[in-house]
Write a protein that holds these residues in place. Sequence first.
Motif, PDB file in Angstrom:
ATOM      1  N   ALA B  91       0.834  -1.213   0.000  1.00 35.69           N
ATOM      2  CA  ALA B  91       0.000   0.000   0.000  1.00 35.69           C
ATOM      3  C   ALA B  91       0.864   1.255   0.000  1.00 35.69           C
ATOM      4  O   ALA B  91       0.543   2.242  -0.683  1.00 35.69           O
ATOM      5  N   LYS B  92       1.963   1.227   0.756  1.00 37.65           N
ATOM      6  CA  LYS B  92       2.863   2.392   0.804  1.00 37.65           C
ATOM      7  C   LYS B  92       3.477   2.679  -0.550  1.00 37.65           C
ATOM      8  O   LYS B  92       3.873   3.813  -0.824  1.00 37.65           O
ATOM      9  N   SER B  93       3.607   1.643  -1.386  1.00 35.26           N
ATOM     10  CA  SER B  93       4.234   1.823  -2.699  1.00 35.26           C
ATOM     11  C   SER B  93       3.261   2.353  -3.749  1.00 35.26           C
ATOM     12  O   SER B  93       3.656   2.703  -4.858  1.00 35.26           O
ATOM     13  N   VAL B  94       1.959   2.396  -3.398  1.00 36.33           N
ATOM     14  CA  VAL B  94       0.948   2.851  -4.363  1.00 36.33           C
ATOM     15  C   VAL B  94       0.901   4.378  -4.368  1.00 36.33           C
ATOM     16  O   VAL B  94       0.812   5.001  -3.297  1.00 36.33           O
ATOM     17  N   GLU B  95       0.952   4.969  -5.557  1.00 32.13           N
ATOM     18  CA  GLU B  95       0.803   6.417  -5.641  1.00 32.13           C
ATOM     19  C   GLU B  95      -0.689   6.766  -5.639  1.00 32.13           C
ATOM     20  O   GLU B  95      -1.410   6.436  -6.585  1.00 32.13           O
ATOM     21  N   ILE B  96      -1.118   7.391  -4.582  1.00 29.54           N
ATOM     22  CA  ILE B  96      -2.539   7.717  -4.437  1.00 29.54           C
ATOM     23  C   ILE B  96      -2.835   8.968  -5.264  1.00 29.54           C
ATOM     24  O   ILE B  96      -2.154   9.993  -5.127  1.00 29.54           O
ATOM     25  N   SER B  97      -3.844   8.860  -6.127  1.00 27.38           N
ATOM     26  CA  SER B  97      -4.106   9.968  -7.051  1.00 27.38           C
ATOM     27  C   SER B  97      -4.823  11.136  -6.369  1.00 27.38           C
ATOM     28  O   SER B  97      -4.768  12.263  -6.852  1.00 27.38           O
ATOM     29  N   LYS B 101     -10.312   7.555  -6.185  1.00 27.23           N
ATOM     30  CA  LYS B 101     -10.566   6.396  -7.055  1.00 27.23           C
ATOM     31  C   LYS B 101      -9.670   5.188  -6.738  1.00 27.23           C
ATOM     32  O   LYS B 101      -9.814   4.140  -7.354  1.00 27.23           O
ATOM     33  N   ASP B 102      -8.724   5.372  -5.812  1.00 28.48           N
ATOM     34  CA  ASP B 102      -7.835   4.252  -5.460  1.00 28.48           C
ATOM     35  C   ASP B 102      -8.495   3.410  -4.381  1.00 28.48           C
ATOM     36  O   ASP B 102      -8.607   3.845  -3.230  1.00 28.48           O
ATOM     37  N   VAL B 103      -8.895   2.224  -4.780  1.00 32.52           N
ATOM     38  CA  VAL B 103      -9.759   1.410  -3.917  1.00 32.52           C
ATOM     39  C   VAL B 103      -9.002   0.250  -3.293  1.00 32.52           C
ATOM     40  O   VAL B 103      -8.138  -0.362  -3.926  1.00 32.52           O
ATOM     41  N   TRP B 104      -9.352  -0.022  -2.040  1.00 32.43           N
ATOM     42  CA  TRP B 104      -8.969  -1.295  -1.405  1.00 32.43           C
ATOM     43  C   TRP B 104     -10.260  -2.002  -1.036  1.00 32.43           C
ATOM     44  O   TRP B 104     -11.128  -1.421  -0.376  1.00 32.43           O
ATOM     45  N   ILE B 105     -10.380  -3.243  -1.499  1.00 34.80           N
ATOM     46  CA  ILE B 105     -11.587  -4.025  -1.203  1.00 34.80           C
ATOM     47  C   ILE B 105     -11.311  -4.972  -0.044  1.00 34.80           C
ATOM     48  O   ILE B 105     -10.256  -5.606   0.011  1.00 34.80           O
ATOM     49  N   PHE B 106     -12.269  -5.035   0.866  1.00 34.12           N
ATOM     50  CA  PHE B 106     -12.204  -6.023   1.952  1.00 34.12           C
ATOM     51  C   PHE B 106     -13.436  -6.920   1.889  1.00 34.12           C
ATOM     52  O   PHE B 106     -14.564  -6.421   1.763  1.00 34.12           O
ATOM     53  N   ASP B 107     -13.206  -8.198   2.022  1.00 37.03           N
ATOM     54  CA  ASP B 107     -14.276  -9.125   2.374  1.00 37.03           C
ATOM     55  C   ASP B 107     -14.582  -8.925   3.869  1.00 37.03           C
ATOM     56  O   ASP B 107     -13.792  -8.285   4.584  1.00 37.03           O
ATOM     57  N   ILE B 108     -15.697  -9.442   4.354  1.00 36.46           N
ATOM     58  CA  ILE B 108     -16.036  -9.244   5.771  1.00 36.46           C
ATOM     59  C   ILE B 108     -15.755 -10.484   6.632  1.00 36.46           C
ATOM     60  O   ILE B 108     -14.859 -10.461   7.475  1.00 36.46           O
ATOM     61  N   ILE B 216     -14.745  -0.894 -11.658  1.00 31.65           N
ATOM     62  CA  ILE B 216     -13.772  -0.444 -12.669  1.00 31.65           C
ATOM     63  C   ILE B 216     -14.483   0.391 -13.734  1.00 31.65           C
ATOM     64  O   ILE B 216     -13.973   1.421 -14.183  1.00 31.65           O
ATOM     65  N   GLN B 217     -15.682  -0.060 -14.121  1.00 33.22           N
ATOM     66  CA  GLN B 217     -16.457   0.710 -15.108  1.00 33.22           C
ATOM     67  C   GLN B 217     -16.811   2.103 -14.586  1.00 33.22           C
ATOM     68  O   GLN B 217     -16.974   3.044 -15.360  1.00 33.22           O
ATOM     69  N   GLU B 218     -16.930   2.223 -13.271  1.00 37.50           N
ATOM     70  CA  GLU B 218     -17.199   3.543 -12.660  1.00 37.50           C
ATOM     71  C   GLU B 218     -15.950   4.399 -12.547  1.00 37.50           C
ATOM     72  O   GLU B 218     -16.023   5.531 -12.060  1.00 37.50           O
ATOM     73  N   GLY B 219     -14.801   3.836 -12.914  1.00 34.31           N
ATOM     74  CA  GLY B 219     -13.570   4.616 -12.866  1.00 34.31           C
ATOM     75  C   GLY B 219     -12.690   4.353 -11.660  1.00 34.31           C
ATOM     76  O   GLY B 219     -11.642   4.992 -11.495  1.00 34.31           O
TER      77      GLY B 219
END
Lengths: 253, 253
Positions: B91-97, B101-108, B216-219
């Motif tokens: 996550a630290k290596s990801v350049e947040i725009s 729009k930069d998403v992290w998905i979690f299952d519950i 993804i279709q939502e951007g």
Amino acid sequence: MASLRSLSIWFFFFFVFLINPSISIRTSFIKLPTSDGSRYCDSWRLAAETNNAGTWDVIPSICVDSVAEYLNGDQFRSDYDVIADYALAFAKSVEISGDGKDVWIFDIDETLLTNIDYYKAHGYGSEPYDNNSFSEWVEQGTAPAFDASLRLYNALKKFGFTIILLTGRDEDQRSSTETNLRDAGYSGWERLLLRGPNDQGKSATNYKSEQRSKLIQEGFKIRGNSGDQWSDLLGFAVADRSFKVPNPMYYIP
Amino acid sequence: MASLRSLSIWFFFFFVFLINPSISIRTSFIKLPTSDGSRYCDSWRLAAETNNAGTWDVIPSICVDSVAEYLNGDQFRSDYDVIADYALAFAKSVEISGDGKDVWIFDIDETLLTNIDYYKAHGYGSEPYDNNSFSEWVEQGTAPAFDASLRLYNALKKFGFTIILLTGRDEDQRSSTETNLRDAGYSGWERLLLRGPNDQGKSATNYKSEQRSKLIQEGFKIRGNSGDQWSDLLGFAVADRSFKVPNPMYYIP
């Protein structure tokens, strides 16, 4: 089965979303605990086996003893055995067509043959990979078979699968590789695919996917695939079922 | 980013070649050893975590004690911790725009919240899944957070990721799920996606892939994805990096 266009789309998706090596991380980013190394190392090993660890160069230095203990103990053998049993159970469920087109692919290093004697002398993966010294080891051709892999291999032949060996070893290691495999007890493979001059510099995932894709274009149906690296199994033109045997010593992207 | 045609090809390849449930096998096919259950059970757990075991219904009966010991001991917590560390390093290596729009998905279930108290009363996965009794448990809304997941979740929010929760729970469990999540310490998610009437009967892989595809279709750009099931992570429209936390209690295709 699929046009060139669809294959290239498949290729694109896989590489961008699933195994893009540019977005992998290195072990050295990870903070290591100072105590209770064994628990950490077991967790690290699980993270590596499940591909959670991403790309890594060498095993964490605090885990050398733990990895050595695992590799030389009964758990490692048991892990191979149980995976071989799952592979066999799946293989029994495959309807063999009898036209020689039902393929099982095997990787070689750490899948059919164990190089533990080499890695024992090189810190069990704690030293950076040295291509020259590993090539000398390959030329010796003395790597033994994993018992579970030999058992699986022979059973698959009996079931009627066509065995194809797909390795990251180079074409000029063909002769020593064949001799080693025969001495270790393997025989009757249909093809031994090694990296040729045009495959140099390709990632293992890419090279192996291309080779599998060519097999499919030839009419082969890739039913099963056994490898110790995710790069043996993922990419495109993947098998119906893939079986990942453990390897806590090195990671090939 | 991809036409409907390319998406359907992607869909086709994944389902036919990688995760076709019709070619999976069941645990009951596998011969169990009569002695040294713990070693076997550790191997079984590795086989399940690496998806080598394929589809399975219940845990092997000889492994109930071993699974209980793992789940209630420190190794399970350590495994979550190490995976959270790898996820954070990525996550630290990801350049947040900065456009959200930069998403992290979690299952519950078994990812953000632990249902171990429920499964403890149901043989740790050795009893077949009972939808009615699990629904009653969900309505209680008393599942605690995994410490490592809460730590990861809060760090990702701070980094600027947009958090989206994607669960196999039903739409009519929205209220109890939200209450449970808040009571467990989670807050600030952008969306909670649950199975609606049109999602009934779909495999988890299919349902979750469709939901990611819509994002993804939502951007949205799906940077990371955390789940305890391979069906949370594989399929199509997968994340840049996926993180599989352990769950030796059940398998959802």
